[in-house]
Scaffold this active site. Structure first.
Site, PDB file in Angstrom:
ATOM      1  N   LYS A  12       0.833  -1.221   0.000  1.00  0.00           N
ATOM      2  CA  LYS A  12       0.000   0.000   0.000  1.00  0.00           C
ATOM      3  C   LYS A  12       0.861   1.263   0.000  1.00  0.00           C
ATOM      4  O   LYS A  12       0.568   2.209  -0.715  1.00  0.00           O
ATOM      5  CB  LYS A  12      -0.893   0.069   1.244  1.00  0.00           C
ATOM      6  CG  LYS A  12      -1.989  -0.940   1.302  1.00  0.00           C
ATOM      7  CD  LYS A  12      -2.933  -0.641   2.458  1.00  0.00           C
ATOM      8  CE  LYS A  12      -2.301  -0.481   3.808  1.00  0.00           C
ATOM      9  NZ  LYS A  12      -1.901  -1.667   4.541  1.00  0.00           N
ATOM     10  N   ARG A  21      -9.998   1.086   8.635  1.00  0.00           N
ATOM     11  CA  ARG A  21      -9.574  -0.298   8.857  1.00  0.00           C
ATOM     12  C   ARG A  21     -10.756  -1.175   9.285  1.00  0.00           C
ATOM     13  O   ARG A  21     -10.613  -2.382   9.375  1.00  0.00           O
ATOM     14  CB  ARG A  21      -8.577  -0.379  10.005  1.00  0.00           C
ATOM     15  CG  ARG A  21      -7.152   0.022   9.757  1.00  0.00           C
ATOM     16  CD  ARG A  21      -6.358  -1.078   9.093  1.00  0.00           C
ATOM     17  NE  ARG A  21      -5.059  -1.376   9.647  1.00  0.00           N
ATOM     18  CZ  ARG A  21      -3.951  -0.656   9.467  1.00  0.00           C
ATOM     19  NH1 ARG A  21      -3.976   0.441   8.767  1.00  0.00           N
ATOM     20  NH2 ARG A  21      -2.809  -1.069   9.977  1.00  0.00           N
ATOM     21  N   ARG A  70      11.796  -7.164   6.230  1.00  0.00           N
ATOM     22  CA  ARG A  70      11.935  -5.723   6.026  1.00  0.00           C
ATOM     23  C   ARG A  70      12.873  -5.118   7.070  1.00  0.00           C
ATOM     24  O   ARG A  70      12.824  -5.489   8.233  1.00  0.00           O
ATOM     25  CB  ARG A  70      10.537  -5.096   6.130  1.00  0.00           C
ATOM     26  CG  ARG A  70      10.451  -3.705   5.580  1.00  0.00           C
ATOM     27  CD  ARG A  70       9.046  -3.402   5.165  1.00  0.00           C
ATOM     28  NE  ARG A  70       8.175  -3.101   6.298  1.00  0.00           N
ATOM     29  CZ  ARG A  70       6.987  -2.535   6.172  1.00  0.00           C
ATOM     30  NH1 ARG A  70       6.539  -2.211   4.974  1.00  0.00           N
ATOM     31  NH2 ARG A  70       6.238  -2.307   7.213  1.00  0.00           N
ATOM     32  N   ARG A 104      11.375  -2.953  12.326  1.00  0.00           N
ATOM     33  CA  ARG A 104      10.338  -2.131  12.963  1.00  0.00           C
ATOM     34  C   ARG A 104       9.646  -2.998  14.013  1.00  0.00           C
ATOM     35  O   ARG A 104       9.396  -4.189  13.747  1.00  0.00           O
ATOM     36  CB  ARG A 104       9.324  -1.707  11.880  1.00  0.00           C
ATOM     37  CG  ARG A 104       8.797  -0.306  12.038  1.00  0.00           C
ATOM     38  CD  ARG A 104       7.982   0.092  10.832  1.00  0.00           C
ATOM     39  NE  ARG A 104       6.617  -0.427  10.894  1.00  0.00           N
ATOM     40  CZ  ARG A 104       5.708  -0.199   9.968  1.00  0.00           C
ATOM     41  NH1 ARG A 104       5.982   0.519   8.909  1.00  0.00           N
ATOM     42  NH2 ARG A 104       4.491  -0.692  10.081  1.00  0.00           N
ATOM     43  N   ARG A 152      -1.061  -8.997  13.181  1.00  0.00           N
ATOM     44  CA  ARG A 152      -1.614  -7.914  12.342  1.00  0.00           C
ATOM     45  C   ARG A 152      -2.441  -8.503  11.194  1.00  0.00           C
ATOM     46  O   ARG A 152      -3.473  -7.945  10.812  1.00  0.00           O
ATOM     47  CB  ARG A 152      -0.480  -7.048  11.786  1.00  0.00           C
ATOM     48  CG  ARG A 152       0.135  -6.137  12.833  1.00  0.00           C
ATOM     49  CD  ARG A 152       1.461  -5.572  12.394  1.00  0.00           C
ATOM     50  NE  ARG A 152       1.370  -4.589  11.332  1.00  0.00           N
ATOM     51  CZ  ARG A 152       2.392  -4.264  10.522  1.00  0.00           C
ATOM     52  NH1 ARG A 152       3.556  -4.854  10.647  1.00  0.00           N
ATOM     53  NH2 ARG A 152       2.239  -3.337   9.613  1.00  0.00           N
TER      54      ARG A 152
HETATM   55  P1  AMP Z   1       0.306   0.514   9.231  1.00  0.00           P
HETATM   56  O1  AMP Z   1       1.584   1.262   9.030  1.00  0.00           O
HETATM   57  O2  AMP Z   1      -0.830   1.045   8.407  1.00  0.00           O
HETATM   58  O3  AMP Z   1       0.462  -0.988   9.087  1.00  0.00           O
HETATM   59  O4  AMP Z   1      -0.149   0.770  10.763  1.00  0.00           O
HETATM   60  C1  AMP Z   1       0.684   0.409  11.828  1.00  0.00           C
HETATM   61  C2  AMP Z   1      -0.146   0.250  13.086  1.00  0.00           C
HETATM   62  O5  AMP Z   1      -0.792   1.511  13.387  1.00  0.00           O
HETATM   63  C3  AMP Z   1      -1.275  -0.749  13.005  1.00  0.00           C
HETATM   64  O6  AMP Z   1      -0.851  -2.086  13.291  1.00  0.00           O
HETATM   65  C4  AMP Z   1      -2.247  -0.217  14.076  1.00  0.00           C
HETATM   66  O7  AMP Z   1      -1.781  -0.519  15.382  1.00  0.00           O
HETATM   67  C5  AMP Z   1      -2.116   1.286  13.885  1.00  0.00           C
HETATM   68  N1  AMP Z   1      -3.091   1.808  12.889  1.00  0.00           N
HETATM   69  C6  AMP Z   1      -2.821   2.337  11.657  1.00  0.00           C
HETATM   70  N2  AMP Z   1      -3.943   2.734  11.053  1.00  0.00           N
HETATM   71  C7  AMP Z   1      -4.955   2.455  11.901  1.00  0.00           C
HETATM   72  C8  AMP Z   1      -6.373   2.614  11.857  1.00  0.00           C
HETATM   73  N3  AMP Z   1      -6.995   3.124  10.766  1.00  0.00           N
HETATM   74  N4  AMP Z   1      -7.095   2.216  12.926  1.00  0.00           N
HETATM   75  C9  AMP Z   1      -6.508   1.692  14.022  1.00  0.00           C
HETATM   76  N5  AMP Z   1      -5.189   1.488  14.136  1.00  0.00           N
HETATM   77  C10 AMP Z   1      -4.406   1.868  13.104  1.00  0.00           C
END
Ligand code: AMP
Length: 217
Positions: free
Chosen positions: A13, A88, A127, A160, A171
């Site tokens: 993404k 999400r 990664r 990370r 996740r």
């Molecule tokens: P990402 O970089 O999009 O994978 O997001 C990393 C982490 O941030 C996720 O595993 C969640 O803990 C949190 N996160 C990101 N976007 C959201 C969202 N829309 N709603 C809730 N938690 C989020």
């Protein structure tokens, strides 16, 4: 153009968002980046969000919604935006719909990337991130020239916190449980376009462009 890009963690993404936002001339808004920024700055919201993020769980909706409403209210979003990682779940999808209804500018496209689970685990657990300049590597697909060190600034590369293998699995479970219903929500609204997320970034971008163009016909 107001677009949402949905996909499991590690589906590309972020990469696709960068390619598409350059092309469409709209800002890329990543809820994960906004949350990580809040954590780094040590804001109250960041402190509340960190534990959820490190364990791979979703951050509570009320924390995320405020961040997004503030961001899409900024003037650079008047011509549109590309949302990455938000919404999400269905509650967030409905909240977004309500925010956009207020401004009379509904979503144009929702694109969902599909990548098999095994491929995602391989992508994410390999990664590596440079803590100095933010450059991303992959131990197999895009390794640095010197093992474990950034080619650009020489800093030691890190995993990370939420890319650790057990957190990646969590996740993915969260994605499958919560986001599947979001896909149904957008399918019912007639906005959803499914796109195969494997292949080179350019191949995937071509598929997304084609899906969006068909939706406009
Ligand atoms: P990402 O970089 O999009 O994978 O997001 C990393 C982490 O941030 C996720 O595993 C969640 O803990 C949190 N996160 C990101 N976007 C959201 C969202 N829309 N709603 C809730 N938690 C989020």
């Amino acid at each position: 153009m107001r677009m949402v890009l949905i996909g499991p963690p590690g589906s590309g993404k972020g990469t696709q968002s960068k390619l598409l936002t350059q092309e469409f001339g709209v800002p890329h808004i990543s809820s994960g980046d906004l949350l990580r920024e809040a954590v780094e700055k040590g804001t109250e919201l960041g402190k509340k969000a960190k534990g959820f993020m490190d364990s791979g769980a979703l951050v509570p909706d009320e924390l995320v919604l405020g961040l997004i409403a503030q961001r899409i209210g900024r003037s650079d979003c008047q011509r549109g935006f590309l949302l990455d990682g938000f919404p999400r779940n269905v509650a967030q999808g409905k909240a977004l719909e309500a925010m956009l209804a207020e401004s009379g500018c509904p979503l144009d496209h929702v694109v969902a990337l599909e990548v098999p689970r095994a491929a995602i685990i391989e992508r994410l657990s390999g990664r590596r991130l440079c803590p100095g300049c933010g450059r991303l590597y992959h131990v197999k697909f895009d390794p640095p020239a010197g093992e474990g060190k950034c080619d650009d600034c020489g800093k030691a590369l890190l995993v990370r916190d939420d890319d650790r293998e057990e957190t990646v699995a969590k996740r993915l479970d969260v994605y499958e449980q919560q986001t599947a219903q979001l896909l149904d929500f957008y399918r019912n609204e007639g906005l959803l376009r499914l796109v195969v997320g494997s292949g080179t970034p350019q191949e995937v971008a071509d598929r997304i462009r084609a899906a969006v163009a068909t939706a406009n016909d």
